[in-house]
Enzyme design. Structure first.
Site, PDB file in Angstrom:
ATOM      1  N   LYS A 202       0.844  -1.193   0.000  1.00  0.00           N
ATOM      2  CA  LYS A 202       0.000   0.000   0.000  1.00  0.00           C
ATOM      3  C   LYS A 202       0.882   1.247   0.000  1.00  0.00           C
ATOM      4  O   LYS A 202       0.667   2.174  -0.769  1.00  0.00           O
ATOM      5  CB  LYS A 202      -0.932  -0.032   1.219  1.00  0.00           C
ATOM      6  CG  LYS A 202      -1.851   1.162   1.311  1.00  0.00           C
ATOM      7  CD  LYS A 202      -2.841   1.020   2.451  1.00  0.00           C
ATOM      8  CE  LYS A 202      -3.586   2.325   2.649  1.00  0.00           C
ATOM      9  NZ  LYS A 202      -4.508   2.298   3.779  1.00  0.00           N
ATOM     10  N   GLU A 208      10.440  -4.653   4.724  1.00  0.00           N
ATOM     11  CA  GLU A 208      10.531  -6.065   4.325  1.00  0.00           C
ATOM     12  C   GLU A 208      10.273  -6.205   2.826  1.00  0.00           C
ATOM     13  O   GLU A 208      10.999  -6.893   2.102  1.00  0.00           O
ATOM     14  CB  GLU A 208       9.485  -6.905   5.082  1.00  0.00           C
ATOM     15  CG  GLU A 208       9.755  -7.077   6.563  1.00  0.00           C
ATOM     16  CD  GLU A 208       9.090  -6.018   7.418  1.00  0.00           C
ATOM     17  OE1 GLU A 208       8.869  -4.882   6.931  1.00  0.00           O
ATOM     18  OE2 GLU A 208       8.810  -6.311   8.590  1.00  0.00           O
ATOM     19  N   GLY A 262      -4.964  -1.830   4.800  1.00  0.00           N
ATOM     20  CA  GLY A 262      -4.158  -2.952   4.312  1.00  0.00           C
ATOM     21  C   GLY A 262      -4.828  -4.297   4.547  1.00  0.00           C
ATOM     22  O   GLY A 262      -4.913  -5.140   3.655  1.00  0.00           O
ATOM     23  N   ARG A 263      -5.354  -4.500   5.747  1.00  0.00           N
ATOM     24  CA  ARG A 263      -5.941  -5.806   6.081  1.00  0.00           C
ATOM     25  C   ARG A 263      -7.335  -5.990   5.495  1.00  0.00           C
ATOM     26  O   ARG A 263      -7.963  -7.031   5.695  1.00  0.00           O
ATOM     27  CB  ARG A 263      -5.931  -6.010   7.601  1.00  0.00           C
ATOM     28  CG  ARG A 263      -6.555  -4.880   8.397  1.00  0.00           C
ATOM     29  CD  ARG A 263      -6.224  -4.985   9.878  1.00  0.00           C
ATOM     30  NE  ARG A 263      -6.714  -3.854  10.668  1.00  0.00           N
ATOM     31  CZ  ARG A 263      -6.048  -2.709  10.836  1.00  0.00           C
ATOM     32  NH1 ARG A 263      -4.873  -2.532  10.250  1.00  0.00           N
ATOM     33  NH2 ARG A 263      -6.554  -1.739  11.571  1.00  0.00           N
ATOM     34  N   GLU A 348      -5.100  -6.792  14.571  1.00  0.00           N
ATOM     35  CA  GLU A 348      -4.572  -5.472  14.216  1.00  0.00           C
ATOM     36  C   GLU A 348      -5.703  -4.435  14.265  1.00  0.00           C
ATOM     37  O   GLU A 348      -5.469  -3.250  14.479  1.00  0.00           O
ATOM     38  CB  GLU A 348      -3.914  -5.495  12.826  1.00  0.00           C
ATOM     39  CG  GLU A 348      -2.909  -4.373  12.608  1.00  0.00           C
ATOM     40  CD  GLU A 348      -2.117  -4.491  11.310  1.00  0.00           C
ATOM     41  OE1 GLU A 348      -2.697  -4.277  10.230  1.00  0.00           O
ATOM     42  OE2 GLU A 348      -0.904  -4.782  11.378  1.00  0.00           O
ATOM     43  N   HIS A 379      -5.501 -33.695  16.838  1.00  0.00           N
ATOM     44  CA  HIS A 379      -4.380 -34.541  17.269  1.00  0.00           C
ATOM     45  C   HIS A 379      -3.240 -33.692  17.815  1.00  0.00           C
ATOM     46  O   HIS A 379      -2.106 -34.160  17.900  1.00  0.00           O
ATOM     47  CB  HIS A 379      -3.914 -35.407  16.098  1.00  0.00           C
ATOM     48  CG  HIS A 379      -4.980 -36.358  15.650  1.00  0.00           C
ATOM     49  ND1 HIS A 379      -5.131 -37.613  16.196  1.00  0.00           N
ATOM     50  CD2 HIS A 379      -5.993 -36.208  14.763  1.00  0.00           C
ATOM     51  CE1 HIS A 379      -6.164 -38.210  15.632  1.00  0.00           C
ATOM     52  NE2 HIS A 379      -6.720 -37.376  14.756  1.00  0.00           N
ATOM     53  N   LYS A 507       9.128  -0.968  14.497  1.00  0.00           N
ATOM     54  CA  LYS A 507       9.755  -0.548  13.227  1.00  0.00           C
ATOM     55  C   LYS A 507      10.830   0.499  13.497  1.00  0.00           C
ATOM     56  O   LYS A 507      11.931   0.433  12.955  1.00  0.00           O
ATOM     57  CB  LYS A 507       8.707   0.070  12.290  1.00  0.00           C
ATOM     58  CG  LYS A 507       7.747  -0.912  11.658  1.00  0.00           C
ATOM     59  CD  LYS A 507       6.881  -0.184  10.633  1.00  0.00           C
ATOM     60  CE  LYS A 507       5.665  -0.987  10.242  1.00  0.00           C
ATOM     61  NZ  LYS A 507       4.724  -0.276   9.387  1.00  0.00           N
TER      62      LYS A 507
HETATM   63  O1  F6P Z   1       3.021  -2.723   9.723  1.00  0.00           O
HETATM   64  C1  F6P Z   1       1.682  -3.081   9.602  1.00  0.00           C
HETATM   65  C2  F6P Z   1       1.196  -2.788   8.221  1.00  0.00           C
HETATM   66  O2  F6P Z   1       1.074  -1.424   8.040  1.00  0.00           O
HETATM   67  C3  F6P Z   1      -0.115  -3.494   7.942  1.00  0.00           C
HETATM   68  O3  F6P Z   1      -1.207  -2.798   8.409  1.00  0.00           O
HETATM   69  C4  F6P Z   1      -0.057  -3.624   6.466  1.00  0.00           C
HETATM   70  O4  F6P Z   1      -0.990  -4.533   5.982  1.00  0.00           O
HETATM   71  C5  F6P Z   1       1.374  -4.062   6.288  1.00  0.00           C
HETATM   72  O5  F6P Z   1       2.084  -3.301   7.237  1.00  0.00           O
HETATM   73  C6  F6P Z   1       1.960  -3.874   4.923  1.00  0.00           C
HETATM   74  O6  F6P Z   1       1.913  -2.544   4.538  1.00  0.00           O
HETATM   75  P1  F6P Z   1       2.137  -2.113   3.034  1.00  0.00           P
HETATM   76  O7  F6P Z   1       1.057  -2.729   2.221  1.00  0.00           O
HETATM   77  O8  F6P Z   1       2.093  -0.617   3.026  1.00  0.00           O
HETATM   78  O9  F6P Z   1       3.487  -2.632   2.596  1.00  0.00           O
END
Ligand code: F6P
Length: 543
Positions: A202, A208, A262-263, A348, A379, A507
């Protein structure tokens, strides 16, 4: 009545209900199932195996009305800025809106933009699937989606759920973790000339994702040269300028909007890898299923409204009974990533400690969500659910009809899910355990010693969601059901379900720690634990 008083009232209902058991309530009311079940199309929610009676349920619905759940729900669909801390609308429902009507946000109709991106996605998906858009070595065989959190969990979950609709010659992979093992293991064996990367973020700044995207670009350029990068990358983001700066061709950038959390974004272009895997018609059916649940949520009276019922039962257990966790147990192997997806969606969203007004909440908020598919869980951890000291409300999910023709698998799966909810509800008394043991021929002393171990307390709550088949419409409806459940609970708890400030501190600290991990700066300003760990790390690396 304020929220505190309403929660107190729920506790007095709990005191009454706690004096009886579900076993007794079933025995005294042959209509219990029909009284405590509801449906959306052929999706049935049986919530009769809960510690609930009509009075307590009425109090929960009254609570929902008291906090103006319905006007707030309508405000969300109208595009009002429910995400107050970020001053944004919450309009993921527009992404699956059906028909030609407008959906307004900030004085403008968002639908032309939504339809334009869906149209571009359809063209791209069709062209990739028929080989018109190809890699430098021929039609794409592997798609690698690079994203994390909401830019990963939804597509991962949905691609697996819709596996019967995928093609064996077009495989989707997901890389999320900054741990290089994730990327390295995924790329092993892939042909760069027939691999398409989608960078999904987003913000297009998530560390990452950008780290993985840069390494993927280096892998591709190393094999095919820099000139090939444009043909092998696409991007999904709200940050179009950053996609451009990364070197993605304009016609391969798919946008979305800040009113999509995002979620809550699997319905947007974030769903591109899903659409590539299953085809655009199937992806649209997924959107239609969600839109059907949206209509159900908007139009069905609270008393028959699935997300409202699920949400209120969750509040009941979290606040009146103090149960801290909630298990999601799909008897559907292809929903094996649903618990992980719901962890982000729910935890979240509602893992918050202050109200919308920024005051500490005076009540418990979101529970820990966890789970694994049945029958595997049986199990592993079901022992604790049946006989442990924690009470864990469970959601069981199961399809009536499998995609496979493999008798007797599905009948056995169904027998197991029905057995689990029945066992949790009924339990086994000491008398029953003793009677059973007597039948085994053991002596009296042994029977007495064993009996307590064979007792099941029972009275353990569960919901069962049963649907016809895990098809795209059903999946869409299921996911939207849980989204709206989260909305209902966030409204009761008076929290902002649409921000996530709690992820920021880690972060910030990771950024500050990186030079110390790399040995480029002194760690003297950190606590002794962090310093000690860094010393140990550098010692190990120096060997
Ligand atoms: O760090 C949490 C978050 O902001 C989530 O809410 C989001 O889904 C995820 O990181 C990834 O964010 P982006 O889509 O901006 O890379």
């Amino acid at each position: 009545m304020g929220r505190k008083a309403a929660f107190a009232q729920l506790e007095s209902h709990k005191d009454r209900v706690a004096k009886t058991t579900m076993r007794a309530m079933f025995a005294s009311d042959p209509q219990r199932f029909s009284r405590f079940s509801a449906a959306h199309g052929d999706m049935l929610l049986d919530y009769s195996k809960n510690r609930i009676d009509a009075e307590a349920l009425a109090a929960l619905f009254a609570f929902a009305r008291q906090v103006e759940l319905e006007p707030r729900r309508d405000a969300m669909f109208r595009g009002e800025h429910l995400n107050e801390t970020e001053d944004r609308a919450v309009l993921h429902t527009a992404l699956r809106h059906q028909g030609d009507g407008a959906v307004m946000a900030d004085g403008a109709d968002v639908m032309p933009g939504v339809r334009e991106v869906l149209g571009r996605m359809r063209s791209f998906v069709t062209a990739v699937r028929d080989g018109t858009i190809a890699g430098t070595g021929g039609a794409f065989a592997d798609i690698v989606n690079i994203g994390i959190g909401g830019s990963d969990l939804g597509p991962v979950m949905a691609t697996l759920a819709l596996a019967p609709y995928t093609r064996p010659d077009l495989r989707c992979h997901y890389v999320s973790n900054v741990d290089g093992a994730h990327l390295a293991d995924t790329l092993k064996g892939l042909d760069p000339a027939r691999t398409l990367f989608i960078v999904a973020s987003k913000t297009f700044t998530t560390d990452e994702t950008m780290t993985n995207a840069n390494s993927a670009r280096a892998w591709l350029a190393g094999a095919l040269g820099d000139a090939a990068v444009g043909d092998h990358f696409a991007a999904v983001s709200t940050n179009l300028a950053a996609c451009d700066a990364f070197g993605i061709k304009a016609d391969r950038i798919f946008g979305f909007w800040d009113w999509v959390g995002g979620r809550y974004s699997v319905w947007s272009a974030i769903g591109l890898p899903v659409a590539l895997a299953v085809g655009f018609d199937v992806f649209e059916a997924f959107l239609r299923g969600a839109a059907g649940m949206d209509r159900h949520f908007r139009e069905t009276p609270l008393e028959q409204n699935l997300p409202v019922i699920l949400g209120l039962l969750g509040v009941w257990y979290r606040n009146a009974w103090g149960f801290a966790t909630h298990a999601v147990l799909p008897y559907d192997q292809r929903l094996s990533r649903l618990p992980a997806y719901l962890q982000q969606l729910d935890m979240e969203s509602n893992g918050k400690g202050v109200t919308l007004a920024g005051k500490p909440v005076g009540w418990a908020t979101g529970p820990v969500i966890w789970g694994e598919p049945g029958t595997n869980g049986q199990h592993a951890f079901y022992q604790l659910i049946h006989q442990g000291t924690e009470v864990i409300p469970c959601d069981f999910l199961v399809a009536a009809i499998p995609h496979e023709s493999l008798p007797p698998h599905h009948d056995k799966l169904l027998a197991n899910v029905l057995a689990q909810s029945e066992a949790l509800m009924l339990g086994k008394t000491e008398d029953e355990a003793i009677a059973e043991l007597k039948g085994t021929g053991l002596d009296k002393g042994r029977i007495k010693a064993l009996a307590p171990h064979k007792v099941f307390p029972g009275n353990r709550p569960s919901n069962t969601l049963m649907y016809r088949q895990l098809d795209p419409e059903t999946l869409g409806a299921l996911v939207a059901l849980y989204e709206h459940k989260v909305f209902v609970q966030g409204t009761i708890w008076n929290v902002n379900s649409y921000d996530q400030w709690g992820v920021e501190l880690g972060k910030q600290l990771a950024k500050a720690l990186l030079p110390k991990v790399m040995g480029e700066a002194s760690a003297g300003d950190h606590d002794s634990s962090t310093q000690g760990l860094l010393r140990h790390l550098h010692g190990l690396r120096a060997r």
